[in-house]
Design an enzyme around this catalytic site. Sequence first.
Site, PDB file in Angstrom:
ATOM      1  N   GLY A 220      18.102 -17.432 -17.422  1.00 42.44           N
ATOM      2  CA  GLY A 220      19.095 -17.208 -18.463  1.00 42.44           C
ATOM      3  C   GLY A 220      20.484 -16.979 -17.879  1.00 42.44           C
ATOM      4  CG  ASP A 245      12.793 -28.329 -17.941  1.00 46.02           C
ATOM      5  OD1 ASP A 245      12.783 -27.190 -17.466  1.00 46.02           O
ATOM      6  OD2 ASP A 245      12.033 -28.692 -18.855  1.00 46.02           O
ATOM      7  CB  THR A 247      18.450 -24.935 -13.986  1.00 41.87           C
ATOM      8  OG1 THR A 247      17.733 -23.708 -13.933  1.00 41.87           O
ATOM      9  CG2 THR A 247      19.678 -24.838 -13.105  1.00 41.87           C
ATOM     10  CG  ASP A 275       4.748 -25.635 -13.046  1.00 37.80           C
ATOM     11  OD1 ASP A 275       4.204 -25.006 -12.118  1.00 37.80           O
ATOM     12  OD2 ASP A 275       5.029 -25.123 -14.149  1.00 37.80           O
ATOM     13  CG  MET A 318       2.360 -21.431 -10.202  1.00 41.75           C
ATOM     14  SD  MET A 318       1.478 -21.112  -8.681  1.00 41.75           S
ATOM     15  CE  MET A 318       2.218 -22.302  -7.609  1.00 41.75           C
ATOM     16  NE  ARG A 320       6.194 -21.528 -18.103  1.00 43.85           N
ATOM     17  CZ  ARG A 320       6.025 -20.257 -18.470  1.00 43.85           C
ATOM     18  NH1 ARG A 320       5.652 -19.988 -19.711  1.00 43.85           N
ATOM     19  NH2 ARG A 320       6.232 -19.288 -17.626  1.00 43.85           N
ATOM     20  CD  GLU A 374       1.669 -20.877 -15.132  1.00 43.16           C
ATOM     21  OE1 GLU A 374       1.817 -19.667 -15.417  1.00 43.16           O
ATOM     22  OE2 GLU A 374       2.477 -21.513 -14.429  1.00 43.16           O
ATOM     23  NE  ARG A 433       6.897 -17.312  -8.591  1.00 42.92           N
ATOM     24  CZ  ARG A 433       7.846 -17.181  -9.523  1.00 42.92           C
ATOM     25  NH1 ARG A 433       7.876 -18.043 -10.524  1.00 42.92           N
ATOM     26  NH2 ARG A 433       8.724 -16.220  -9.469  1.00 42.92           N
TER      27      ARG A 433
END
Length: 534
Positions: A220, A245, A247, A275, A318, A320, A374, A433
Site C-alpha cells: 500500500g 502486479d 505495484t 508466485d 505459496m 495465492r 495456499e 521468501r
Amino acid sequence: MEALSPMASPDEIHVEGDFDSPTSRQIVSSLPFSATCIRIARDSYPNLRSISSSANIPDDAGSSKTVEGDFGYVLEDVPHFTDYLPDLPAFINPLRNHPAYKTVKQYWVNEEDSVPLQVVSQKDTSRGVHFRRAGPRQKVYFESDEVLPCIVTCGGLCPGLNTVIRELVCGLNHMYNVTHVLGIEAGYKGFYSKNTVELTPKSVNDIHKRGGTVIGTSRGGHDTVKIVDNIEDRGINQVFIIGGDGTQKGASDIYKEIRRRGLKVAVVGIPKTIDNDIAVIDKSFGFDSAVTEAQRAINAAHVEAESMENGIGLVKLMGRYSGFIAMYATLASRDVDCCLIPESPFYLEGKGGLFEFMEKRLKENGHMVLVVAEGAGQKLIAQSVHSMGTTDESGNRLLLDIGIWLSEKIKEHFSKKRMTINLKYIDPTYMIRAIPSNASDNVYCTLLAQSAIHGAMAGYTGFCVGQVNGRHTYIPFHRVIEKRNRVSIQDRMWARLLSSTNQPSFMDKKDVKPATDNKPKLPSGLRPMNGEKH
C-alpha cells in the site's frame, strides 16, 4: 557527450500518434518495407495525431502504441520521451567507448528488432503480437552527469530483490558513469514519508548474498500526486520500481501523471512475484529459487511420512491465485503423491474424492506426501463473517489457511474410519521468501536490471522489462497488469504432473467441460491402438 539530431539516422522512420485510425493504417501499409519496430515523423505525415504539450495528453496514455505490419504482424510498442517531448536532444551512447564493449560485435539492438509473444505456429498462422526487444541503443536521451535515478521495492519479499538492486546500482555506474543513485525506503510511502539512502557500488557490493531488500518494502501507501511531487522536487529523472502486479499498476499511474506534467522522467517496472503470476513474461525472478527451496520442505515431509506408520506429510507452499510453485516443486521432487492448486477444484468426500485417493495410497505405500498451494480449496473452507471479502493493504484477498484446515479435515476423516495416521504439517512460506537468490536467478536478475537501465537511458518510459520466449523485452504496463498468469489445467504441463503423481483430477462433474467431438483425424496409414474407436 555529443548530441545527435532526433532524425540523425536516415534509415529511421518515426511513427507517433493514433495507430488505430484508417489514415495511420494506410500509411503503415504503404511503407517500403515490412514494419517491425518503426516510427514515423510528424512532419512527414501531418495527418497523424501529434502530442505537442502536456495539455493534450490522451486519457489512454498508459496504453501501448500499436504498429501493424505484413502477415498479421503487430508491435505493441512502449512510450518514448519524444512522444510528448518532441524537441528533446539525443546523445551518443557512452558504451560506444566503453572498453568492455568495444570488441563486442552487434552489441547495439537494431531498432527493428522485436520479440514474438507466440513462437509456436503453423504455415498459415499470422505473425501475431510482438514486443520491442530490450538492450542498448546507439542513441540515449540522458547525459551521464544529469541522471539521478531512484530504486523502490514494494510488496512482499522474494529471492533476488537485493540482486536486482545491486545490478541497477552497479550497471548505472559501470556502464553509464552514473554516480548518484537513491534508494527509496519502505516502498511507495517512502517517497513522501521516509528518508532516502544513497546507494553506491561499494555499499551494495555483497547484498546479493542476503535475502530481503536492503531498502525495505511495504504494502500500500501509493499516492500518485504525492509521489510525483516528490520525484519532481528531488530532481529524480529515472524511477525503477520493483514489485508485483499491484505495484506495476501504481507505476503505470505514476508514469501517466509524469507524462501529464510533461516531465523528462523515465518510469521502469521490474516485475516481482514469487508466485510467478505476472502475465506475458516467461517467469518472474526468484521463482527458480523458491522452487529449489521448496524441495527442502518436501524432502523433510517425505522423511517424516515414510518413517511412521501411515505417515502423511502435508506441505503448504505459496500460490495465492496461481499454483506454479506447487506444480514445479512437485514435478522436481518425485516424492509427492498429490498436488492441489487454486486452478484445479477438488472435493474431499465420496467416490473420486481426495480422501478416497489418500486411503488407497496409504494402503499401497504405507505413507504419502501432499503438497497444497495456499490459494487452493478456498471455496471448501467454512467462511467466517470476519474473513469474507477481507483484503490486505495491497488489495489482495486475505486467504484462510488451507493447510491447517485440511490437516484437521484429514484427521477427522481417518478418525471416523478408525484408521491410525501420523500427520506432519509443514509451512515453509516465510523461510522460502527470505532466502537469497540462487545462481540461475542471480543471472536473470542481472539481465533484467541491465535491460531496465538500457531502456531508461534510451528514452523509453512507461514499461516493464521481462523475458518473453527467452528474449528480454520492453512490455507496456497494461499488458502485465490486465490479468494474472495462471496454471492451465488443460495444458500439457498439468497433464505431466498428473502422470507423475498418478493422482486423479478430483474435479467434480459440474467442473469438467464436455469434451469436443472435433477429434483430429488420424494420418493416413495409421490405426488406433487396441481397437480404440476414433
